[in-house]
Scaffold this motif. Structure first.
Motif, mmCIF file in Angstrom:
data_model
loop_
_atom_site.group_PDB
_atom_site.id
_atom_site.type_symbol
_atom_site.label_atom_id
_atom_site.label_comp_id
_atom_site.label_asym_id
_atom_site.label_seq_id
_atom_site.Cartn_x
_atom_site.Cartn_y
_atom_site.Cartn_z
ATOM 1 N N GLU A 88 0.479 3.498 -5.599
ATOM 2 C CA GLU A 88 -0.976 4.089 -5.864
ATOM 3 C C GLU A 88 -1.849 3.282 -4.909
ATOM 4 O O GLU A 88 -1.719 1.912 -4.492
ATOM 5 C CB GLU A 88 -1.881 3.548 -7.762
ATOM 6 C CG GLU A 88 -3.270 4.487 -6.785
ATOM 7 C CD GLU A 88 -3.646 3.810 -8.420
ATOM 8 O OE1 GLU A 88 -5.166 3.968 -8.597
ATOM 9 O OE2 GLU A 88 -3.530 3.646 -9.580
ATOM 10 N N VAL A 89 -2.591 3.221 -4.247
ATOM 11 C CA VAL A 89 -3.250 2.603 -3.077
ATOM 12 C C VAL A 89 -4.821 1.743 -3.585
ATOM 13 O O VAL A 89 -4.986 2.008 -4.730
ATOM 14 C CB VAL A 89 -4.229 3.434 -1.805
ATOM 15 C CG1 VAL A 89 -4.760 2.403 -0.788
ATOM 16 C CG2 VAL A 89 -3.621 4.296 -1.026
ATOM 17 N N GLY A 90 -3.707 0.632 -3.012
ATOM 18 C CA GLY A 90 -4.555 -1.161 -3.767
ATOM 19 C C GLY A 90 -3.815 -1.529 -5.605
ATOM 20 O O GLY A 90 -3.961 -2.620 -5.242
ATOM 21 N N THR A 91 -2.651 -1.064 -5.331
ATOM 22 C CA THR A 91 -1.011 -1.841 -5.672
ATOM 23 C C THR A 91 -0.784 -2.328 -5.342
ATOM 24 O O THR A 91 -0.303 -2.780 -6.143
ATOM 25 C CB THR A 91 -0.930 -0.569 -7.345
ATOM 26 O OG1 THR A 91 -0.246 0.191 -6.742
ATOM 27 C CG2 THR A 91 -2.092 -0.177 -8.081
ATOM 28 N N GLU A 92 -0.409 -2.999 -4.091
ATOM 29 C CA GLU A 92 0.382 -4.213 -3.268
ATOM 30 C C GLU A 92 -1.036 -3.445 -1.890
ATOM 31 O O GLU A 92 -2.097 -2.957 -1.628
ATOM 32 C CB GLU A 92 1.077 -2.605 -2.930
ATOM 33 C CG GLU A 92 2.042 -2.566 -3.939
ATOM 34 C CD GLU A 92 2.834 -3.838 -4.459
ATOM 35 O OE1 GLU A 92 3.589 -4.509 -3.495
ATOM 36 O OE2 GLU A 92 3.170 -3.945 -5.309
#
Ligand code: ZN
Length: 832
Positions: free
Chosen positions: A32-36
């Motif tokens: 998910e964008v924002g988790t890495e």
């Protein structure tokens, strides 16, 4: 064998089928964008995959960074628009009069440009760029019918990867939100700047960096009506969006102000609905022209900065003072929202955007109609190179005299002109930018600003100039003179002038080739020509062992387009002969520059950039971590960037430095580095004791709370231009007049040296020709040294109080640095 090729075919076909199909960032990246944090190369791959799968996206490369990463932009619009995109672009420019001899078209589209991650460690925005791209071509397709969106997913890939690679290296799994963990404390120099540690959000107008230079070519091709620069601020601030804070530059139109509010209110609608905090009209002003909001504004766009809470300290999640955890997922969501909201507003206001954009470029009513400049051909050429980057037009003139404000004399005495006088017409489409860059003094309606308040180009380039309310006709440009030198083996030597960076690059090229060069400490006259002090003298005698000396010299001189004057004899008609001790050999110094904790990364980067790209002379960094152990005998010159050296220069390290200087070493201290030596034992250097009593001291605590910030600016100079006196008989000032316009970046003030040399200085009534200086600060800088040299034993401490390499744009200051390097006190240390 066969198995492997079957596998390859299989892999290939999987890749092929994937690449045909549009994927969300989550599907493509596998998280998910924002988790890495996504590495730049993977961001590029995602954009490539979307462009392959969608007929609404065209993805291009516009250049390469210093570290070899691609600079890219996506053009996003409806399929119909994309098949016709070149015509749309031309119509857009034509309708605003931005195409040569063509203003017939009318445009029915809006052009919105979104720039992400100019500051590398404000890393949420590039993540948001991927989501914005995907949302646009899926759920927000409607807007693309009348709107062309340009996305630059990462303006500063080198800085971003510096941050992301570091973060991924030190983070814990799972990440910790505790702000004292290493993953929240970025090491020097941080990921904010580019490879040369330049702040790319201060470089738009000066265009010194490779990222800016390449981006401006595409920017000028498109000239968007809206430009957004995505940033991050401290973790405890919420979100900032337009409208901006005062001061606004006076050329900003009522429409540009109002439309910022229209956009801001649309964002507020979404933020209110989601319960997100924000602020507007504070802190981020619109004056200095080199930002990603002001530059586009002066080029006709609605230019805006959006600031999300975050930056290099925020990681994937951090506990804030306000009691909640700020996550990268949140930061991405906010930037996604404002990006889309901006496009929505554009799409709803096509007609107004187009008509106002068109009227912006009509400059018939400007006060100054023309600017004219005289001076050294190399300096004029340097200015022309800058104007070319902005596609601003210029020419020469046939008039003999131009009325108007004379920059050097600071009065209305006009300027005598010649065939080479450069004229810039204020009544050209980019006339407003011309005004911003050239006007003698930017009008400030508030002095609480974020940056320097003066930058007028004639002062920066060391040119005589006039701003005139007359319309000066400019004629075709006179061609640059081309020097074709020929070898004269019978000559005693050759002489070349010394007053520009082109001369400096010529010198370093000769030194690198192994040719011995001298400079004259006094003016001299040969049979037929006169030469100023500082002129380069290249003798047959010094180069007797150099095979094909004449040929090698001539070829370098021609390559650098330098004029070599032939001296048939070393016997001078006036002034020193070639064998005189006043005609000194230029040594080839080994130069180290300090970097690391304690030094300003910006100042260090400026020095590194200057040596590598401007002067083209070798330098290497020495870390402040091991300065106390380093063998200084291995260098001749140590450059100290601006910085805070109190803890670094403990008594033993300072003594070591002094001993090295006494033995012939040379320290060049820049900006705040000068303070490291002020008042120290054995130094002639002292801070100026200010005689003024401050109002605030007199009135004690009686100052009202709400005026304290405003009171404090009385003590400040944050970047204004002062006219200094120059002792141009000193080698540090060879090539200069007896005055110099200095960019004063702080109110730091040092008394005249008693035993040393005061090369550039202010007297009793300092003349601030441009920009803001607080009343107390003006008092403080009276009778102060700007550039000076203090000798100690055989060596020197050189003090450059005003940083001549600042952002690499103060072109006329650079030769002071070069002179310090090669000319000042050069006869004492041993030749290599
Ligand atoms: Zn920023």
């Amino acid at each position: 064998m066969q198995k492997i090729s079957v596998l390859l075919v299989l892999l290939f076909s999987i890749h092929f089928s994937f690449s045909q199909q549009l994927q969300s960032p989550e599907d493509f990246l596998g998280y998910e964008v924002g988790t890495e944090f996504t590495r730049h190369a993977n961001v590029v791959r995602y954009f490539e995959s979307v462009a392959e799968a969608s007929n609404m996206v065209e993805y291009n490369t516009y250049g390469k960074t210093n570290e070899g990463r691609p600079l890219t932009y996506a053009i996003i619009s409806s399929p119909e628009n994309l098949t016709n995109i070149e015509q749309i672009r031309k119509d857009h420019l034509s309708s605003a009069g931005l195409l040569e001899n063509d203003n017939s078209a009318s445009s029915k589209k809006a052009i919105v440009w979104l720039s992400y991650n100019v500051h590398g460690n404000e890393a949420s925005s590039t993540e948001a760029a991927m989501k914005t791209l995907y949302e646009l071509i899926t759920s927000k397709k409607e807007w693309l019918k009348n709107t062309v969106v340009i996305i630059d997913p990462c303006v500063n890939p080198d800085g971003r990867d510096r941050y992301v690679n570091w973060y991924n290296m030190v983070r814990t799994t799972p990440y910790t939100a505790n702000p004292i963990a290493v993953e929240h404390i970025e090491p020097w120099p941080g990921g904010r700047p580019n490879h040369y540690l330049f702040d790319l959000n201060r470089d738009w107008a000066w265009a010194t960096q490779v990222e800016t230079r390449q981006r401006l070519k595409v920017y000028n091709k498109w000239m968007p009506q809206i430009h957004v620069d995505f940033h991050e601020q401290g973790v405890n601030d919420p979100y900032y969006f337009a409208p901006a804070a005062e001061p606004f530059h006076e050329i900003i139109t009522p429409f540009q102000r109002d439309f910022q509010t229209t956009i801001g209110k649309n964002h507020a609608k979404y933020f209110d609905k989601n319960g997100w905090l924000y602020f507007t009209k504070e802190r981020f002003d619109l004056l200095y022209p080199s930002y990603g909001d002001t530059y586009p504004i002066y080029m006709g766009a609605i230019g805006m900065t959006y600031e999300q809470a975050g930056n290099g300290g925020a990681g994937l999640g951090i506990n804030t003072r306000e009691g909640f955890e700020l996550t990268l997922v949140d930061r991405v969501a906010h930037h996604l929202t404002t990006g889309l909201s901006t496009i929505e507003v554009a799409s709803e206001n096509i007609e107004q955007l187009n008509s106002e954009f068109k009227s912006f470029f009509n400059n018939r009513d400007s006060k100054y109609k023309s600017y004219a400049l005289n001076g050294e051909a190399d300096k004029i050429a340097a200015l022309q190179r800058l104007l070319d980057r902005h596609e601003i037009k210029y020419g020469n003139t046939n008039s003999n005299r131009i009325k108007g404000f004379n920059y050097t004399k600071n009065n209305n005495s006009g300027l005598n002109t010649n065939a080479k006088t450069l004229v810039i017409d204020g009544n050209q489409p980019k006339g407003k930018m011309v005004k911003v860059l050239f006007e003698p003094n930017a009008k400030l309606n508030d002095s609480l600003t974020y940056d320097i308040t003066a930058w007028s180009l004639p002062y920066a380039y060391g040119l005589e100039a006039v701003s005139s309310s007359d319309n000066i006709k400019s004629s075709t440009l006179v061609n640059t003179e081309v020097f074709e030198n020929t070898a004269t083996p019978s000559a005693a030597g050759y002489i070349a002038k010394w007053n520009s960076m082109d001369d400096a690059r010529f010198l370093t090229a000769l030194l690198k080739e192994g040719i011995k060069v001298r400079f004259s400490e006094k003016p001299l006259q040969t049979e037929n020509e006169k030469f100023e002090a500082g002129s380069l003298v290249i003798t047959k005698s010094d180069n007797a062992k150099f095979e094909e000396f004449d040929t090698a010299l001539i070829s370098i001189a021609n390559k650098f387009n330098r004029k070599l004057s032939v001296a048939n004899s070393g016997f001078s008609r006036n002034g020193p002969d070639f064998g005189s001790s006043d005609i000194k050999i230029i040594n080839k110094p080994t130069v180290g520059v300090l970097q690391g904790e304690g030094t300003s990364s910006l100042s260090y980067g400026e020095i590194l950039y200057f040596f590598e790209q401007d002067l083209q002379y070798p330098v290497f960094p020495i870390s402040t971590n091991y300065l106390s152990n380093v063998d200084l005998a291995k260098i001749d010159v140590l450059v100290m960037p601006s910085g805070y050296y109190n803890s670094l220069l403990d008594p033993s390290t300072l003594n070591k430095l002094k001993a090295w200087v006494k033995g012939g070493g040379k320290v060049i201290a820049i900006g705040n580095a000068v303070s490291a030596f002020a008042g120290k034992e054995g130094f002639d250097l002292h801070e100026n004791i200010s005689s003024i009593k401050k109002d605030s001291t007199e009135k004690g605590n009686l100052l009202p709370y709400n005026v304290r910030e405003r009171e404090s600016i009385k003590d400040l100079i944050t970047g204004s231009i002062v006219k200094t006196k120059v002792d141009n008989t000193n080698p540090m000032a060879f090539g200069y007049n007896n005055y110099y316009f200095s960019l004063k970046l702080s109110e730091d003030s040092y008394a005249y040296l008693n035993n040393g040399y005061n090369v550039s200085y202010l007297e009793n009534e300092p003349q601030i020709v441009s920009g803001f200086a607080g009343s107390n600060a003006k008092e403080k800088i009276k009778n102060s040294m700007i550039f000076g040299e203090e000798r100690m034993g055989k060596g020197s401490f050189i003090y450059l109080v005003d940083n001549p390499l600042f952002r690499s744009f103060w072109e006329n200051g650079k030769l002071f640095f070069v002179n310090s390097l090669f000319f000042v006190n050069n006869n004492e240390y041993d030749m290599d």
